[in-house]
Motif scaffolding. Structure first.
Motif, PDB file in Angstrom:
ATOM      1  N   ALA A  94       0.409  -0.897   0.525  1.00  0.00           N
ATOM      2  CA  ALA A  94      -0.420   0.206   0.199  1.00  0.00           C
ATOM      3  C   ALA A  94       0.950   1.054  -0.124  1.00  0.00           C
ATOM      4  O   ALA A  94       0.624   2.260  -0.826  1.00  0.00           O
ATOM      5  N   SER A  95       1.680   1.663   0.693  1.00  0.00           N
ATOM      6  CA  SER A  95       2.426   2.333   0.525  1.00  0.00           C
ATOM      7  C   SER A  95       3.242   2.371  -0.525  1.00  0.00           C
ATOM      8  O   SER A  95       3.831   3.556  -0.900  1.00  0.00           O
ATOM      9  N   LEU A  96       3.750   1.838  -1.261  1.00  0.00           N
ATOM     10  CA  LEU A  96       4.149   1.929  -3.090  1.00  0.00           C
ATOM     11  C   LEU A  96       3.381   2.106  -3.372  1.00  0.00           C
ATOM     12  O   LEU A  96       3.913   3.312  -4.247  1.00  0.00           O
ATOM     13  N   ARG A 103      -4.536   4.170  -7.418  1.00  0.00           N
ATOM     14  CA  ARG A 103      -6.246   4.067  -7.402  1.00  0.00           C
ATOM     15  C   ARG A 103      -5.646   5.047  -5.630  1.00  0.00           C
ATOM     16  O   ARG A 103      -5.989   4.413  -4.757  1.00  0.00           O
ATOM     17  N   THR A 104      -5.472   6.395  -5.746  1.00  0.00           N
ATOM     18  CA  THR A 104      -5.358   7.247  -4.286  1.00  0.00           C
ATOM     19  C   THR A 104      -5.812   7.009  -3.044  1.00  0.00           C
ATOM     20  O   THR A 104      -5.838   6.698  -1.890  1.00  0.00           O
ATOM     21  N   ARG A 105      -7.469   6.840  -3.600  1.00  0.00           N
ATOM     22  CA  ARG A 105      -8.533   7.246  -2.704  1.00  0.00           C
ATOM     23  C   ARG A 105      -8.374   5.592  -1.666  1.00  0.00           C
ATOM     24  O   ARG A 105      -8.186   5.792  -0.744  1.00  0.00           O
ATOM     25  N   ALA A 106      -8.293   4.438  -2.868  1.00  0.00           N
ATOM     26  CA  ALA A 106      -8.358   3.022  -1.789  1.00  0.00           C
ATOM     27  C   ALA A 106      -7.347   2.806  -1.396  1.00  0.00           C
ATOM     28  O   ALA A 106      -7.046   2.957  -0.052  1.00  0.00           O
ATOM     29  N   MET A 107      -5.778   3.470  -2.029  1.00  0.00           N
ATOM     30  CA  MET A 107      -4.455   3.267  -1.307  1.00  0.00           C
ATOM     31  C   MET A 107      -3.849   4.117   0.176  1.00  0.00           C
ATOM     32  O   MET A 107      -3.574   3.868   0.914  1.00  0.00           O
ATOM     33  N   SER A 108      -4.783   5.250  -0.102  1.00  0.00           N
ATOM     34  CA  SER A 108      -4.642   6.261   1.087  1.00  0.00           C
ATOM     35  C   SER A 108      -5.050   5.397   1.904  1.00  0.00           C
ATOM     36  O   SER A 108      -4.935   5.390   3.473  1.00  0.00           O
ATOM     37  N   VAL A 109      -6.549   4.739   2.210  1.00  0.00           N
ATOM     38  CA  VAL A 109      -7.195   4.527   2.968  1.00  0.00           C
ATOM     39  C   VAL A 109      -6.312   3.313   3.612  1.00  0.00           C
ATOM     40  O   VAL A 109      -5.977   2.365   4.582  1.00  0.00           O
ATOM     41  N   PHE A 111      -2.834   2.682   3.584  1.00  0.00           N
ATOM     42  CA  PHE A 111      -2.380   3.363   4.412  1.00  0.00           C
ATOM     43  C   PHE A 111      -2.165   3.519   5.425  1.00  0.00           C
ATOM     44  O   PHE A 111      -1.446   3.461   5.727  1.00  0.00           O
ATOM     45  N   MET A 112      -3.385   4.218   5.521  1.00  0.00           N
ATOM     46  CA  MET A 112      -3.381   4.795   6.582  1.00  0.00           C
ATOM     47  C   MET A 112      -3.456   3.278   8.008  1.00  0.00           C
ATOM     48  O   MET A 112      -3.242   2.834   8.971  1.00  0.00           O
ATOM     49  N   VAL A 113      -4.420   2.047   7.481  1.00  0.00           N
ATOM     50  CA  VAL A 113      -5.106   1.395   7.814  1.00  0.00           C
ATOM     51  C   VAL A 113      -3.596   0.362   8.477  1.00  0.00           C
ATOM     52  O   VAL A 113      -2.930  -0.659   9.294  1.00  0.00           O
ATOM     53  N   GLY A 114      -2.672   0.703   7.503  1.00  0.00           N
ATOM     54  CA  GLY A 114      -1.210  -0.724   7.412  1.00  0.00           C
ATOM     55  C   GLY A 114      -0.215   0.704   8.940  1.00  0.00           C
ATOM     56  O   GLY A 114      -0.341  -0.090   9.632  1.00  0.00           O
ATOM     57  N   VAL A 115      -0.332   1.625   8.887  1.00  0.00           N
ATOM     58  CA  VAL A 115       0.843   2.242   9.739  1.00  0.00           C
ATOM     59  C   VAL A 115      -0.339   2.038  11.179  1.00  0.00           C
ATOM     60  O   VAL A 115       0.747   2.068  12.152  1.00  0.00           O
ATOM     61  N   LEU A 116      -1.367   2.610  11.401  1.00  0.00           N
ATOM     62  CA  LEU A 116      -2.384   2.178  12.506  1.00  0.00           C
ATOM     63  C   LEU A 116      -2.009   1.086  12.784  1.00  0.00           C
ATOM     64  O   LEU A 116      -1.543   0.676  14.074  1.00  0.00           O
ATOM     65  N   SER A 117      -2.333  -0.222  12.460  1.00  0.00           N
ATOM     66  CA  SER A 117      -2.405  -1.534  12.749  1.00  0.00           C
ATOM     67  C   SER A 117      -0.749  -1.644  13.119  1.00  0.00           C
ATOM     68  O   SER A 117      -0.708  -2.648  14.375  1.00  0.00           O
ATOM     69  N   CYS A 137      -1.996  10.593   8.495  1.00  0.00           N
ATOM     70  CA  CYS A 137      -2.262   8.801   7.895  1.00  0.00           C
ATOM     71  C   CYS A 137      -3.963   9.394   7.838  1.00  0.00           C
ATOM     72  O   CYS A 137      -3.796   8.937   6.703  1.00  0.00           O
ATOM     73  N   ILE A 138      -4.279   9.659   8.737  1.00  0.00           N
ATOM     74  CA  ILE A 138      -5.708  10.475   8.601  1.00  0.00           C
ATOM     75  C   ILE A 138      -6.207  10.818   8.187  1.00  0.00           C
ATOM     76  O   ILE A 138      -6.682  10.574   7.403  1.00  0.00           O
ATOM     77  N   TYR A 139      -5.500  12.332   8.095  1.00  0.00           N
ATOM     78  CA  TYR A 139      -5.040  13.394   7.087  1.00  0.00           C
ATOM     79  C   TYR A 139      -5.606  13.314   6.184  1.00  0.00           C
ATOM     80  O   TYR A 139      -6.182  13.309   5.428  1.00  0.00           O
ATOM     81  N   LEU A 140      -5.207  12.502   5.635  1.00  0.00           N
ATOM     82  CA  LEU A 140      -4.400  12.404   4.043  1.00  0.00           C
ATOM     83  C   LEU A 140      -5.635  12.082   3.415  1.00  0.00           C
ATOM     84  O   LEU A 140      -5.440  11.893   2.174  1.00  0.00           O
ATOM     85  N   VAL A 141      -6.097  10.947   4.332  1.00  0.00           N
ATOM     86  CA  VAL A 141      -7.567   9.689   3.478  1.00  0.00           C
ATOM     87  C   VAL A 141      -8.014  11.122   3.406  1.00  0.00           C
ATOM     88  O   VAL A 141      -9.447  10.492   1.964  1.00  0.00           O
ATOM     89  N   PHE A 142      -7.978  12.218   3.884  1.00  0.00           N
ATOM     90  CA  PHE A 142      -9.044  13.227   3.392  1.00  0.00           C
ATOM     91  C   PHE A 142      -8.868  14.220   2.122  1.00  0.00           C
ATOM     92  O   PHE A 142      -9.914  15.124   1.740  1.00  0.00           O
TER      93      PHE A 142
END
Length: 439
Positions: A94-96, A103-109, A111-117, A137-142
Motif C-alpha cells: 500500500a505504501s508503494l 488508486r490513491t483514494r483506496a491506497m490512502s485508506v 496506507f492508514m490501516v497499515g500505519v495504525l495496525s 496518515c488519517i488526514y491524508l485520506v481526506f
C-alpha cells in the motif's frame, strides 16, 4: 458592505470550485508514503521483534493494552504468523502504490490501516516521527492527493484522450478493488473484529460508502448536477484537511519551541551539545565530536533552533521570511538525520514541512525530475522518450504536462486546478466528471 460580500463570495467560490494545493498535497503523499515504505523495508529483517506475535511486546501484552485504550490494529485480529506476514506485506504494498499514485483514494485508506495496525500493535517502537506519521496518515485520506505526479493523473489523461477519439472506456479495476475491500470490511464486522474505539471503523465505513456513491452517481446520474455537488463536497473536505495539516505542522513547531524555551539547557545555549555525546545517537562519532568541539557553533545552533521553531508559525503571511525559515528547518532535519542517526524522524518532519513549499519551486522540482527520468529512460533499449506519466513532460501534441492554471497563486493552499475532467466510470481518480492513540 458590497466589498465585504464580494470578498466572502469569492472566498467561498475559491474553496468549493477546486482542490487547492495539488502539488503540496502530492508532496505530502509522496513524502509520508516514502518514509513509511523505507522504514518497513529497513526493518523487514527485524519485523518479528518489532511487531510479531512472539516479539518482546507479545500478542497477549498488546491485547491487554488495546482492551484498555481501544486502539485500532488489524494485527490483533489473529495471533497467527501468516496473518502477521500478510498485514506487513500489504502495508509495504500500500505504501508503494500510494507513492506511485495508483488508486490513491483506496491506497490512502490502506496506507492508514497499515500505519495504525503496526504502530498501535507495538506502541514503544518509534522515534517521534511515528507520532507525526500516525496523525498525518488519517488526514491524508481526506485529501485529493493524486491530482498530479501520480499514475491516477496519467490514467485520467489517457481516458480523456480515448474519449476524445470516440472510444468507450470502462474502469473495471476500481469497482473490483472496492468490492474486495468491502468484502474484507463486512467480514471483519461480522466476526466482531472492529470493536474498540469507534472512530476508525466508522471512518472506514464512511469512506467505503462514499466511494460507492461516487461511482453510482457517475455511472447512473442523468444530469451533471449530482456529480458537481459531490465534487464541491470533495473539494471542501480536501481543503479543510489541507488546512488541518498546515495547522498541525505549525502546532508541532510552536509547541516544541515554547517547551524548549522553558528548559535551562536551551536557555544557556548548551542543549545541542548533550545529544551529540550519546552513543545511541552518534552513528558518526568523529562528526559529532567535530560539531560539539566548537562552543560558539553549539550556542548558535541551540538558540537558532528555538528561534526558528517559535517564529515559524508567525511568518506564514510573509512569503520570503517563511521560505527562509522553511529552508532552515529542512536543513536542520537533514542534519539530524545524518548526525544523530534519525532518518525516519527527519523524513517525516520534512514531509510535513513540504505543505508550505512554494508552488513555483515544486514546478521546477517536477520539471527537473522529469528531465532526469527522461534521460534515464532513454538509456534503456527502446526507451526513446522520457517515459510515461512524468510530471512536466511533453504530451503527445508537444504540450507540457501539469501547469499552473491562470490566476493561480504560487503559495501552498492557494493553487487552483481545473475542475473535474474525468468520466463517470473512474471513481478513484481525483480529477474525475504515547500509550494508546484511540485511532
Amino acid at each position: 458592505m458590497n466589498r465585504f460580500v464580494l470578498a466572502v463570495s469569492s472566498g467561498i467560490a475559491r474553496v468549493t470550485e477546486a482542490a487547492l494545493g495539488p502539488y503540496q498535497t502530492a508532496m505530502i503523499r509522496i513524502g509520508f508514503s516514502a518514509t513509511w515504505l523505507l522504514f518497513l523495508l529497513r526493518e523487514f529483517p527485524h519485523r518479528q521483534e518489532l511487531y510479531g506475535p512472539d516479539g518482546p511486546w507479545n500478542w497477549n501484552l498488546a491485547e491487554q493494552l488495546i482492551s484498555i485504550n481501544g486502539a485500532f490494529t488489524a494485527l490483533m485480529w489473529s495471533d497467527g504468523q501468516f496473518w502477521f506476514e500478510t498485514v506487513y506485506v500489504l502495508a509495504v504494498l500500500a505504501s508503494l502504490l500510494l507513492l506511485l499514485g495508483w488508486r490513491t483514494r483506496a491506497m490512502s485508506v490502506l496506507f492508514m490501516v497499515g500505519v495504525l495496525s503496526l504502530q498501535n500493535r507495538s506502541i514503544f517502537m518509534g522515534d517521534g516521527g511515528d507520532n507525526v506519521l500516525h496523525l498525518m496518515c488519517i488526514y491524508l485520506v481526506f485529501t485529493r492527493c493524486g491530482q498530479v505526479w501520480s499514475l491516477d493523473e496519467r490514467r485520467a489523461r489517457r481516458t480523456r484522450e480515448a474519449r476524445a477519439r470516440g472510444e468507450h472506456v470502462v474502469d473495471r479495476a476500481g469497482p473490483a478493488l472496492w468490492g474486495v475491500l468491502g468484502l474484507v470490511l463486512v467480514s471483519a464486522a461480522f466476526l466482531d473484529k472492529l470493536n474498540g474505539d469507534w472512530f476508525v471503523p466508522a471512518l472506514l465505513w464512511v469512506l467505503w460508502s462514499a466511494q460507492a456513491l461516487w461511482w453510482a452517481v457517475g455511472r447512473f446520474a442523468r444530469s451533471g448536477q449530482p456529480r458537481i455537488m459531490l465534487d464541491v463536497v470533495a473539494n471542501i473536505v480536501h481543503n479543510g484537511a489541507l488546512l488541518v495539516i498546515m495547522a498541525e505542522a505549525c502546532l508541532i513547531y510552536a509547541t516544541a519551541g515554547w517547551y524548549k524555551i522553558q528548559g535551562s539547557r536551551w536557555q544557556d545555549g548548551t542543549a545541542v551539545y548533550y545529544p551529540l555525546q550519546l552513543d545511541s545517537f552518534s552513528p558518526w562519532p568523529a562528526l559529532a565530536d567535530l560539531l560539539s568541539a566548537h562552543g560558539v557553533m553549539v550556542m548558535l545552533v541551540t538558540y537558532g533552533t528555538v528561534a526558528v521553531q517559535v517564529a515559524f508559525p508567525f511568518t506564514l503571511f510573509n512569503r520570503r521570511v517563511k521560505n527562509i525559515l522553511l529552508a532552515a528547518m529542512i536543513t536542520e532535519h537533514a542534519v539530524i538525520a545524518v548526525v544523530l542517526g534519525l532518518p525516519f524522524f527527519s523524513l517525516a518532519m520534512i514531509a510535513a514541512d513540504s505543505v508550505f513549499l512554494p508552488t513555483s519551486f515544486l514546478h521546477r522540482l517536477g520539471d527537473g525530475a522529469a528531465r532526469a527520468r527522461g534521460r534515464l529512460w532513454a538509456r534503456f533499449p527502446g526507451g526513446g522518450g522520457p517515459g510515461p506519466g512524468l510530471p512536466g513532460q511533453r504530451g503527445p501534441k508537444g504540450q507540457r504536462g501539469p501547469q499552473r492554471q491562470p490566476g493561480a497563486s504560487k503559495e501552498p493552499g492557494s493553487t487552483r486546478t481545473p475542475g473535474p475532467t474525468g468520466g463517470p466510470g473512474d471513481p478513484e481518480n481525483p480529477d474525475h466528471t504515547h500509550v494508546g492513540f484511540p485511532a
